[in-house]
Design a protein around this motif. Structure first.
Motif, PDB file in Angstrom:
ATOM      1  N   SER A 125      40.189  41.155  51.800  1.00  0.00           N
ATOM      2  CA  SER A 125      40.046  40.025  50.738  1.00  0.00           C
ATOM      3  C   SER A 125      39.120  40.443  49.619  1.00  0.00           C
ATOM      4  O   SER A 125      38.870  41.815  49.795  1.00  0.00           O
ATOM      5  CB  SER A 125      39.887  38.908  51.429  1.00  0.00           C
ATOM      6  OG  SER A 125      38.980  39.455  52.066  1.00  0.00           O
ATOM      7  N   GLY A 126      38.688  39.733  48.713  1.00  0.00           N
ATOM      8  CA  GLY A 126      37.854  40.314  47.566  1.00  0.00           C
ATOM      9  C   GLY A 126      36.951  39.153  47.849  1.00  0.00           C
ATOM     10  O   GLY A 126      37.244  37.809  47.477  1.00  0.00           O
ATOM     11  N   ARG A 127      35.241  39.728  47.670  1.00  0.00           N
ATOM     12  CA  ARG A 127      34.290  38.102  46.893  1.00  0.00           C
ATOM     13  C   ARG A 127      33.928  38.079  45.543  1.00  0.00           C
ATOM     14  O   ARG A 127      34.768  38.543  44.752  1.00  0.00           O
ATOM     15  CB  ARG A 127      32.760  38.746  47.489  1.00  0.00           C
ATOM     16  CG  ARG A 127      32.667  39.005  49.088  1.00  0.00           C
ATOM     17  CD  ARG A 127      31.227  39.017  49.322  1.00  0.00           C
ATOM     18  NE  ARG A 127      31.375  39.162  51.363  1.00  0.00           N
ATOM     19  CZ  ARG A 127      31.392  40.152  51.790  1.00  0.00           C
ATOM     20  NH1 ARG A 127      32.133  40.888  51.668  1.00  0.00           N
ATOM     21  NH2 ARG A 127      31.194  39.717  53.078  1.00  0.00           N
ATOM     22  N   GLY A 128      33.668  36.650  45.820  1.00  0.00           N
ATOM     23  CA  GLY A 128      33.411  36.438  43.683  1.00  0.00           C
ATOM     24  C   GLY A 128      34.847  35.837  42.906  1.00  0.00           C
ATOM     25  O   GLY A 128      35.267  35.347  43.983  1.00  0.00           O
ATOM     26  N   LYS A 129      34.904  36.406  42.287  1.00  0.00           N
ATOM     27  CA  LYS A 129      35.970  35.357  41.625  1.00  0.00           C
ATOM     28  C   LYS A 129      37.282  35.922  41.597  1.00  0.00           C
ATOM     29  O   LYS A 129      38.334  34.784  40.720  1.00  0.00           O
ATOM     30  CB  LYS A 129      35.700  34.711  40.259  1.00  0.00           C
ATOM     31  CG  LYS A 129      34.470  34.551  39.576  1.00  0.00           C
ATOM     32  CD  LYS A 129      34.573  34.655  37.748  1.00  0.00           C
ATOM     33  CE  LYS A 129      33.029  33.913  38.247  1.00  0.00           C
ATOM     34  NZ  LYS A 129      32.812  33.891  36.054  1.00  0.00           N
ATOM     35  N   GLY A 130      37.800  36.845  42.163  1.00  0.00           N
ATOM     36  CA  GLY A 130      39.260  37.596  42.660  1.00  0.00           C
ATOM     37  C   GLY A 130      38.677  38.311  43.270  1.00  0.00           C
ATOM     38  O   GLY A 130      37.938  38.547  43.979  1.00  0.00           O
ATOM     39  N   ILE A 139      44.555  37.002  48.369  1.00  0.00           N
ATOM     40  CA  ILE A 139      44.008  37.046  47.192  1.00  0.00           C
ATOM     41  C   ILE A 139      43.651  35.952  46.740  1.00  0.00           C
ATOM     42  O   ILE A 139      45.068  35.088  46.650  1.00  0.00           O
ATOM     43  CB  ILE A 139      45.682  37.341  46.701  1.00  0.00           C
ATOM     44  CG1 ILE A 139      45.773  38.903  46.614  1.00  0.00           C
ATOM     45  CG2 ILE A 139      45.406  37.609  45.414  1.00  0.00           C
ATOM     46  CD1 ILE A 139      46.983  39.548  46.673  1.00  0.00           C
ATOM     47  N   HIS A 140      43.239  35.799  46.048  1.00  0.00           N
ATOM     48  CA  HIS A 140      42.336  34.498  45.121  1.00  0.00           C
ATOM     49  C   HIS A 140      42.300  35.212  43.912  1.00  0.00           C
ATOM     50  O   HIS A 140      41.704  36.146  43.305  1.00  0.00           O
ATOM     51  CB  HIS A 140      41.226  33.843  45.733  1.00  0.00           C
ATOM     52  CG  HIS A 140      39.855  34.924  45.708  1.00  0.00           C
ATOM     53  ND1 HIS A 140      39.969  35.691  46.772  1.00  0.00           N
ATOM     54  CD2 HIS A 140      39.118  34.091  44.652  1.00  0.00           C
ATOM     55  CE1 HIS A 140      38.511  36.352  45.923  1.00  0.00           C
ATOM     56  NE2 HIS A 140      38.247  35.021  44.892  1.00  0.00           N
ATOM     57  N   GLY A 141      42.037  33.798  42.610  1.00  0.00           N
ATOM     58  CA  GLY A 141      41.455  34.510  41.350  1.00  0.00           C
ATOM     59  C   GLY A 141      42.363  35.361  40.710  1.00  0.00           C
ATOM     60  O   GLY A 141      43.498  34.999  39.960  1.00  0.00           O
ATOM     61  N   PHE A 142      42.248  36.363  40.769  1.00  0.00           N
ATOM     62  CA  PHE A 142      42.823  37.837  40.129  1.00  0.00           C
ATOM     63  C   PHE A 142      43.612  38.785  41.492  1.00  0.00           C
ATOM     64  O   PHE A 142      42.674  39.662  41.427  1.00  0.00           O
ATOM     65  CB  PHE A 142      42.662  38.118  38.728  1.00  0.00           C
ATOM     66  CG  PHE A 142      40.738  37.893  39.162  1.00  0.00           C
ATOM     67  CD1 PHE A 142      40.473  39.535  39.739  1.00  0.00           C
ATOM     68  CD2 PHE A 142      40.042  37.506  38.894  1.00  0.00           C
ATOM     69  CE1 PHE A 142      39.965  39.815  39.948  1.00  0.00           C
ATOM     70  CE2 PHE A 142      38.761  37.679  38.896  1.00  0.00           C
ATOM     71  CZ  PHE A 142      38.176  38.932  39.433  1.00  0.00           C
ATOM     72  N   ALA A 155      46.589  31.629  41.578  1.00  0.00           N
ATOM     73  CA  ALA A 155      45.930  33.447  41.535  1.00  0.00           C
ATOM     74  C   ALA A 155      47.012  33.960  40.279  1.00  0.00           C
ATOM     75  O   ALA A 155      47.856  33.519  40.400  1.00  0.00           O
ATOM     76  CB  ALA A 155      46.111  34.141  42.654  1.00  0.00           C
ATOM     77  N   LYS A 156      46.515  34.687  40.097  1.00  0.00           N
ATOM     78  CA  LYS A 156      47.710  35.866  38.968  1.00  0.00           C
ATOM     79  C   LYS A 156      47.578  36.862  39.443  1.00  0.00           C
ATOM     80  O   LYS A 156      46.271  37.419  39.835  1.00  0.00           O
ATOM     81  CB  LYS A 156      46.278  35.540  37.960  1.00  0.00           C
ATOM     82  CG  LYS A 156      47.190  36.809  36.891  1.00  0.00           C
ATOM     83  CD  LYS A 156      45.933  36.571  35.037  1.00  0.00           C
ATOM     84  CE  LYS A 156      46.821  37.669  33.990  1.00  0.00           C
ATOM     85  NZ  LYS A 156      46.153  37.311  32.738  1.00  0.00           N
ATOM     86  N   ILE A 157      48.674  37.764  39.166  1.00  0.00           N
ATOM     87  CA  ILE A 157      48.876  39.054  40.076  1.00  0.00           C
ATOM     88  C   ILE A 157      50.394  39.517  38.868  1.00  0.00           C
ATOM     89  O   ILE A 157      51.080  38.632  39.054  1.00  0.00           O
ATOM     90  CB  ILE A 157      49.322  39.000  41.025  1.00  0.00           C
ATOM     91  CG1 ILE A 157      50.226  40.005  42.248  1.00  0.00           C
ATOM     92  CG2 ILE A 157      50.650  37.422  41.649  1.00  0.00           C
ATOM     93  CD1 ILE A 157      50.663  40.024  43.490  1.00  0.00           C
ATOM     94  N   GLU A 215      42.700  25.625  50.636  1.00  0.00           N
ATOM     95  CA  GLU A 215      43.407  25.527  52.115  1.00  0.00           C
ATOM     96  C   GLU A 215      43.550  27.003  51.972  1.00  0.00           C
ATOM     97  O   GLU A 215      44.373  27.630  53.041  1.00  0.00           O
ATOM     98  CB  GLU A 215      44.664  24.842  51.570  1.00  0.00           C
ATOM     99  CG  GLU A 215      44.488  23.831  51.166  1.00  0.00           C
ATOM    100  CD  GLU A 215      45.771  22.718  51.306  1.00  0.00           C
ATOM    101  OE1 GLU A 215      47.238  23.386  52.160  1.00  0.00           O
ATOM    102  OE2 GLU A 215      45.977  21.576  51.770  1.00  0.00           O
ATOM    103  N   LEU A 216      43.262  27.868  51.279  1.00  0.00           N
ATOM    104  CA  LEU A 216      44.210  29.629  51.297  1.00  0.00           C
ATOM    105  C   LEU A 216      43.210  30.396  52.768  1.00  0.00           C
ATOM    106  O   LEU A 216      44.236  30.906  53.454  1.00  0.00           O
ATOM    107  CB  LEU A 216      43.271  31.044  50.295  1.00  0.00           C
ATOM    108  CG  LEU A 216      43.787  31.774  50.201  1.00  0.00           C
ATOM    109  CD1 LEU A 216      45.009  31.921  49.964  1.00  0.00           C
ATOM    110  CD2 LEU A 216      43.353  32.429  49.145  1.00  0.00           C
ATOM    111  N   ASP A 217      41.955  30.200  52.723  1.00  0.00           N
ATOM    112  CA  ASP A 217      41.432  30.463  53.690  1.00  0.00           C
ATOM    113  C   ASP A 217      42.322  29.872  55.624  1.00  0.00           C
ATOM    114  O   ASP A 217      42.490  30.668  55.764  1.00  0.00           O
ATOM    115  CB  ASP A 217      39.941  30.460  53.548  1.00  0.00           C
ATOM    116  CG  ASP A 217      38.765  31.103  53.480  1.00  0.00           C
ATOM    117  OD1 ASP A 217      39.463  31.729  52.426  1.00  0.00           O
ATOM    118  OD2 ASP A 217      37.938  30.509  52.724  1.00  0.00           O
ATOM    119  N   GLU A 218      42.072  28.763  55.239  1.00  0.00           N
ATOM    120  CA  GLU A 218      43.108  27.861  56.156  1.00  0.00           C
ATOM    121  C   GLU A 218      44.511  28.676  56.866  1.00  0.00           C
ATOM    122  O   GLU A 218      44.669  28.900  57.752  1.00  0.00           O
ATOM    123  CB  GLU A 218      42.921  26.565  56.475  1.00  0.00           C
ATOM    124  CG  GLU A 218      43.395  26.012  57.548  1.00  0.00           C
ATOM    125  CD  GLU A 218      43.752  24.160  56.711  1.00  0.00           C
ATOM    126  OE1 GLU A 218      44.187  23.567  58.276  1.00  0.00           O
ATOM    127  OE2 GLU A 218      43.208  23.469  55.927  1.00  0.00           O
TER     128      GLU A 218
END
Length: 328
Positions: free
Chosen positions: A78-83, A158-161, A182-184, A238-241
């Protein structure tokens, strides 16, 4: 994990020799083992977790550590921050006309990883050697592909981007769980890039891959799940869960079962010609920066800044610059 089922215990020839503690520090990510889960997290949030020359080396090292750790059943990225990841750290290289060398730690002098070597090779006034470019870029893909070739399952959260080179990483994972907002996608196919991982057709099929890469359009997380690029899309909160539910279900299986299933399914994927796709795509990625249009984009980035050049690239008729897909 406690369970009466005898096949879910942690006994075995390696279980009493599990490595202690966590591996050493990384520049681009963090690593921790939590029960049966290895958690790898990109850790350059101020830079959108952009890719540097350290990224593929450290990612491959962390994946190998998890793969060898008998405690670990599944690897989560995963990634820290906004994306999740905004692609290669190309701002400095584009603005300085060094399009072949992403910024990062000091490279090996005189090798294809040396920024001076790449600067010389990417000078529009000089003869370009595509194999110098390929030798450098293929090392990034090789590091990212550790996620596919690891014995144990890999899951991208994946969250954000997750755009451009970020997709080169995520698409190597066995499973993708994504926030529905999210944007992919891979906007650089509009100019100055071809996805060197070469995985889009293998993940989506020919027609849908072409739909994205012939336009540079992105998908929302919800669309990614509908298209089959992600296994699940969840509300951001709910992404983490939802990811954890999947991860723990995978982790409950014996490691040897997970390995056999992954190897069996990977054999079909590899038989489709993934490695050949990656070789061709990496060569074309280099070529895309040495066309008339590629030089024009590079020159514009040098004049106005990389971010402004990207803003203009993603303007009309696309109108999708930024962290949103603008598709509701």
């Amino acid at each position: 994990m406690t369970d009466a089922a005898p096949w879910r215990d942690d006994t075995g020839p390696t279980r009493d020799r599990s490595p202690e503690g966590n591996p050493g520090d990384y520049r681009t990510l963090t690593y921790e083992v939590d029960g049966r889960v290895a958690r790898l997290t990109f850790n350059r949030p101020e830079q959108g977790n952009s890719i540097t020359p350290d990224t593929p080396v450290e990612l491959a090292d962390a994946v190998e550590r998890a793969d060898l750790d008998p405690r670990v059943h599944v690897i989560v990225l995963s990634g820290r921050g906004k994306g999740f990841c905004g692609g290669y750290d190309l701002a400095a290289s584009a603005e300085r006309l060094l399009d072949g060398g992403p910024t990062g730690a000091a490279a090996q002098a005189g090798t294809v990883l040396d920024p001076l070597v790449q600067m010389t090779n990417h000078d529009p006034g000089q003869t370009w050697d595509p194999m110098i470019d390929y030798a450098m870029m293929s090392r990034f893909t090789r590091g990212f592909s550790s996620l596919l070739h690891a014995n144990k399952p890999t899951v991208a959260k994946i969250h954000g981007f997750c755009v451009a080179g970020g997709t080169d990483i995520a698409l190597h994972c066995d499973q993708i769980v994504i926030a529905d907002d999210a944007k992919i996608g891979y906007p650089p196919t509009r100019v100055w890039g071809v996805p060197s991982a070469g995985l889009w057709a293998h993940r989506l099929g020919d027609q849908r891959a072409k739909r994205l890469l012939l336009t540079g359009d992105c998908l929302s997380g919800r669309e990614a799940a509908e298209w089959g690029l992600a296994v699940e899309a969840a509300a951001p909160e709910e992404l983490d869960e939802r990811t954890e539910v999947l991860v723990q279900r995978i982790a409950a299986m014996p490691v040897n079962q997970l390995m056999m299933v992954k190897l069996a399914l990977n054999s079909a994927l590899l038989a489709q010609g993934v490695q050949n796709s990656q070789m061709i795509s990496t060569v074309f990625d280099g070529i895309s920066r040495h066309t008339r249009e590629g030089y024009a984009f590079q020159q514009r980035a040098a004049e106005t800044g990389f971010r402004q050049a990207v803003r203009e690239r993603d303007a009309a008729p696309y109108d999708d610059f930024g962290s949103s897909t603008n598709k509701g």
